[in-house]
Design an enzyme around this catalytic site. Structure first.
Site, mmCIF file in Angstrom:
data_model
loop_
_atom_site.group_PDB
_atom_site.id
_atom_site.type_symbol
_atom_site.label_atom_id
_atom_site.label_comp_id
_atom_site.label_asym_id
_atom_site.label_seq_id
_atom_site.Cartn_x
_atom_site.Cartn_y
_atom_site.Cartn_z
ATOM 1 N N HIS A 1 0.880 -1.318 -0.043
ATOM 2 C CA HIS A 1 0.002 -0.025 0.053
ATOM 3 C C HIS A 1 0.923 1.306 0.057
ATOM 4 O O HIS A 1 0.734 1.990 -0.973
ATOM 5 C CB HIS A 1 -0.781 -0.075 1.088
ATOM 6 C CG HIS A 1 -1.856 1.138 1.189
ATOM 7 N ND1 HIS A 1 -3.144 1.212 0.792
ATOM 8 C CD2 HIS A 1 -1.586 2.271 1.840
ATOM 9 C CE1 HIS A 1 -3.656 2.396 1.239
ATOM 10 N NE2 HIS A 1 -2.645 3.150 1.607
ATOM 11 N N GLU A 2 1.842 1.260 0.915
ATOM 12 C CA GLU A 2 2.773 2.390 0.946
ATOM 13 C C GLU A 2 3.609 2.710 0.013
ATOM 14 O O GLU A 2 4.061 3.754 -0.671
ATOM 15 C CB GLU A 2 3.558 2.274 2.276
ATOM 16 C CG GLU A 2 2.551 2.381 3.548
ATOM 17 C CD GLU A 2 1.470 3.441 3.661
ATOM 18 O OE1 GLU A 2 1.877 4.703 2.948
ATOM 19 O OE2 GLU A 2 0.309 3.467 4.470
ATOM 20 N N HIS B 1 1.946 4.580 -2.963
ATOM 21 C CA HIS B 1 1.937 5.952 -2.768
ATOM 22 C C HIS B 1 3.572 6.401 -3.121
ATOM 23 O O HIS B 1 3.568 7.526 -3.758
ATOM 24 C CB HIS B 1 1.893 6.272 -1.138
ATOM 25 C CG HIS B 1 0.465 6.014 -0.573
ATOM 26 N ND1 HIS B 1 -0.612 6.810 -1.482
ATOM 27 C CD2 HIS B 1 0.119 5.535 0.350
ATOM 28 C CE1 HIS B 1 -1.724 6.369 -0.732
ATOM 29 N NE2 HIS B 1 -1.493 5.592 0.275
#
Length: 383
Positions: free
Chosen positions: A34-35, A38
């Site tokens: 997820h990170e 980003h």
């Protein structure tokens, strides 16, 4: 202290000891991807990334890369964050004063000085990465294990069941449900399980002809192999494996990817259906799970084998990606909501408005966590 409460604490502490390692394994993979979503899009957009953290709180270990990003593992392993240049906090809240004081060179690497489109892409990349991870895991499992191929054949009917009342007969083969082609008994089970109380249109092959039937799956509580109770839709159709009948069939790469995407979409659609049932009062709020429930499920999956852990990782990845897209300030969806308002207004919302929004979002997230944890404790205590 009440005996029931003591039993709850004892059951909880005993169970968690066997759940922590697999839970952290699954959660760390999901949070990392997820990170990473980003992070990668931010780098592509020219944003300076200050921190990439797995976990919150004090740093346990870390290092700096050649771009100046601090990669670290933090003490509270219940999530993670990427902090960009210009962020006032780990939640990417802006500070008007600090942003205004930046030089032209600093603004080039500032997240909050990028266009609405680029900020939107950076924020959306986290949930998208979760969806991609889930699809790739499901695809990989289909490629390795094959896809279910057991024919959706009716080998028996439970008396007075939904299927019996709808006119199903032994020997029928289900080929379509509400326009969706059914290629295996597992396909039929998946659709029926998530449609309790909803009338479904079936097409079955019977004596060389196609017969149309309508049936409404009944809501029934069943237990999985681990003893966890689930409320699902059932028809009352019995199936018995035939001698020499293969339970799975090999698939190629492209078909596996298609299966992976379909699985992701199924989880998303099922989640919205469940939320809709809660909204109209037909769903069971007790089925909402939190960190403890996921930890318990992780431990159970680990005891069943690595395949189940990987499958849980895919499901959790999609679920967390979807949750983060909900328009709640503090989550990615809340940021996207603010950016949508900024695009419509031609200027950002005021710092005060955003601050109030983040406080409301924090309150909502905390209430959801408390409610989910309460449900988890009741389930564990009752097991």
């Amino acid at each position: 202290m009440p005996e029931y409460f003591l039993h709850s604490i004892n059951a909880l502490s005993h169970g968690l000891l066997g759940y922590i390692v697999p839970f952290l394994f699954v959660l760390t993979i999901v949070v990392f991807f997820h990170e990473l979503g980003h992070f990668l899009v931010a780098r592509w957009a020219g944003v300076k990334v200050l921190t990439f953290s797995l976990g919150f709180g004090p740093e346990l270990a870390g290092f700096n890369d050649r771009h100046g990003t601090r990669w670290k593992i933090s003490a509270i392993p219940l999530g993670g964050y990427v902090k960009f240049f210009g962020d006032d906090s780990e939640a990417s809240t802006p500070s008007t004063e600090s942003l205004a004081a930046m030089t032209a060179e600093e603004r080039e690497g500032s997240f909050h000085h990028k266009s609405v489109g680029r900020r939107t892409g950076i924020v959306a990349a986290g949930p998208v990465a979760n969806f991609i991870l889930g699809a790739l895991i499901f695809a990989g499992m289909a490629l390795y294990y094959g896809k279910p191929s057991t024919i959706a054949r009716v080998d028996g009917l439970v008396a007075e069941s939904a299927a019996a009342n709808a006119g199903f007969k032994v020997g029928d083969v289900v080929v379509d449900i509400d326009g969706s082609a059914i290629q295996s008994f597992a396909d039929m089970q998946r659709i029926v399980a998530s449609n309790a109380g909803s009338e479904l249109g079936f097409k079955v092959k019977r004596d060389g002809a196609v017969v149309a039937l309508k049936a409404t799956p009944a809501l029934k509580e069943v237990k999985d192999p681990f003893g966890n109770a689930h409320r699902i839709g059932v028809l009352g159709i019995e199936h018995k494996a035939q001698v020499g009948e293969a339970s799975s069939a090999p698939v190629g790469v492209f078909e596996a990817l298609k299966i992976g995407v379909e699985q992701v979409w199924y989880i998303i659609a099922s989640t919205f259906k469940f939320l809709g049932s809660l909204f109209v009062g037909t769903g069971n709020p007790g089925e909402v799970s939190g960190v403890i429930g996921i930890a318990k499920l992780s431990g159970q999956a680990a005891s069943a084998g690595f395949q189940f852990v990987v499958n849980l990782c895919a499901i959790l990845s999609v679920s967390i990606g979807l949750l983060n897209l909900f328009p709640i300030p503090l989550l990615d969806g809340g940021h996207l909501l603010f950016y949508s308002a900024e695009a419509l207004r031609g200027r950002p919302l005021s710092e005060r408005t955003q601050e109030v929004g983040f406080r409301i979002g924090l309150g909502l997230v905390l209430m959801l966590m408390v409610f989910a944890t309460y449900n988890d404790i009741l389930r564990i205590a009752g097991s």
